[in-house]
Motif scaffolding. Structure first.
Motif, PDB file in Angstrom:
ATOM      1  N   ILE A 168       1.195   5.014   1.723  1.00  0.00           N
ATOM      2  CA  ILE A 168       0.709   5.844   2.824  1.00  0.00           C
ATOM      3  C   ILE A 168       1.366   7.210   2.727  1.00  0.00           C
ATOM      4  O   ILE A 168       2.402   7.363   2.081  1.00  0.00           O
TER       5      ILE A 168
ATOM      6  N   VAL B  13       1.914  -4.110   4.280  1.00  0.00           N
ATOM      7  CA  VAL B  13       1.038  -4.113   5.452  1.00  0.00           C
ATOM      8  C   VAL B  13       0.657  -5.539   5.796  1.00  0.00           C
ATOM      9  O   VAL B  13       0.248  -6.314   4.928  1.00  0.00           O
TER      10      VAL B  13
ATOM     11  N   SER C 217       8.468  -0.897   5.966  1.00  0.00           N
ATOM     12  CA  SER C 217       8.940   0.025   4.926  1.00  0.00           C
ATOM     13  C   SER C 217       9.857  -0.709   3.961  1.00  0.00           C
ATOM     14  O   SER C 217      10.310  -1.825   4.223  1.00  0.00           O
TER      15      SER C 217
ATOM     16  N   PHE D 137      -4.737   4.083   3.643  1.00  0.00           N
ATOM     17  CA  PHE D 137      -3.879   3.232   2.837  1.00  0.00           C
ATOM     18  C   PHE D 137      -4.436   3.216   1.420  1.00  0.00           C
ATOM     19  O   PHE D 137      -5.644   3.093   1.236  1.00  0.00           O
TER      20      PHE D 137
ATOM     21  N   VAL E  70       4.633   0.798   1.540  1.00  0.00           N
ATOM     22  CA  VAL E  70       4.866  -0.099   2.661  1.00  0.00           C
ATOM     23  C   VAL E  70       4.166  -1.431   2.402  1.00  0.00           C
ATOM     24  O   VAL E  70       3.223  -1.521   1.617  1.00  0.00           O
TER      25      VAL E  70
ATOM     26  N   GLU F 210       3.288  -2.186   9.592  1.00  0.00           N
ATOM     27  CA  GLU F 210       3.758  -1.580   8.342  1.00  0.00           C
ATOM     28  C   GLU F 210       5.256  -1.807   8.210  1.00  0.00           C
ATOM     29  O   GLU F 210       6.027  -1.390   9.066  1.00  0.00           O
TER      30      GLU F 210
ATOM     31  N   TYR G 212       0.855  -1.185   0.000  1.00  0.00           N
ATOM     32  CA  TYR G 212       0.000   0.000   0.000  1.00  0.00           C
ATOM     33  C   TYR G 212       0.891   1.234   0.000  1.00  0.00           C
ATOM     34  O   TYR G 212       2.059   1.171   0.366  1.00  0.00           O
TER      35      TYR G 212
END
Length: 171
Positions: free
Chosen positions: A43, A54, A65, A97, A52, A63, A41
């Motif tokens: 963000i 999820v 990265s 998201f 990120v 989350e 997703y």
């Protein structure tokens, strides 16, 4: 035409009334395609948009990265965990998201109306019409809490989806 038995008498109901009475625009079961599930997703952190991964749980969202995922061994201390229990915690900030995907769908048009054109009268057609949609879809999930009349905050996932594309079919 449909046949209905009412108080011992047979009653004929026009087909269009039967179809309208037995149909709806809401599905009985939500498709997993449109649920907030595990995946990639985007963000927004301040003015920066970040991609990120999820991981969704029953009351926690994690989350990961890109920098954490790029490591040989994933450092779980750098994972952002968002508590999302059924009741609102004291320090919760709404989060959104966004997920963009290619979309292909098969659809049908139940009725077709064609206005009059150069020597042809207007036409209402109820024959089978199949079509294929190909396009770009964006889904936005907003995690928040909504207050009930009892002043209790309940978890809410709001989903918006929109797409742009082309469709073609036969009929």
């Amino acid at each position: 035409m449909s046949v209905c038995l009412l108080r011992g008498k047979l009653i004929f109901i026009p087909g269009i009334i039967t179809i309208l009475g037995l149909s709806s625009c809401e599905t009985l079961k939500q498709s997993s395609k449109y649920q907030f599930n595990e995946g990639y997703y985007k963000i927004r952190n301040g003015k920066k948009v970040e991609k990120v991964y999820v991981l969704t749980g029953s009351d926690t969202i994690k989350e990961y990265s890109k920098s954490v995922l790029a490591q040989q061994k994933i450092d779980t201390s750098k994972v952002i965990s968002v508590a999302f229990p059924a009741q609102k915690p004291s320090q919760f900030v709404s989060r959104s998201f966004r997920q963009a995907t290619f979309d292909a769908d098969v659809l049908t048009v139940l009725f077709k109306y064609r206005p009059s054109a150069k020597g042809f009268p207007p036409q209402f057609n109820a024959s089978f019409n199949g079509a294929v949609f190909l396009g770009y879809r964006t889904d936005v999930y907003k995690l928040s809490y909504k207050e009930t009349p009892l002043r209790v905050f309940k978890r809410q996932v709001t989903h918006y989806g929109y797409s742009i594309g082309f469709f073609t079919g036969f009929g």
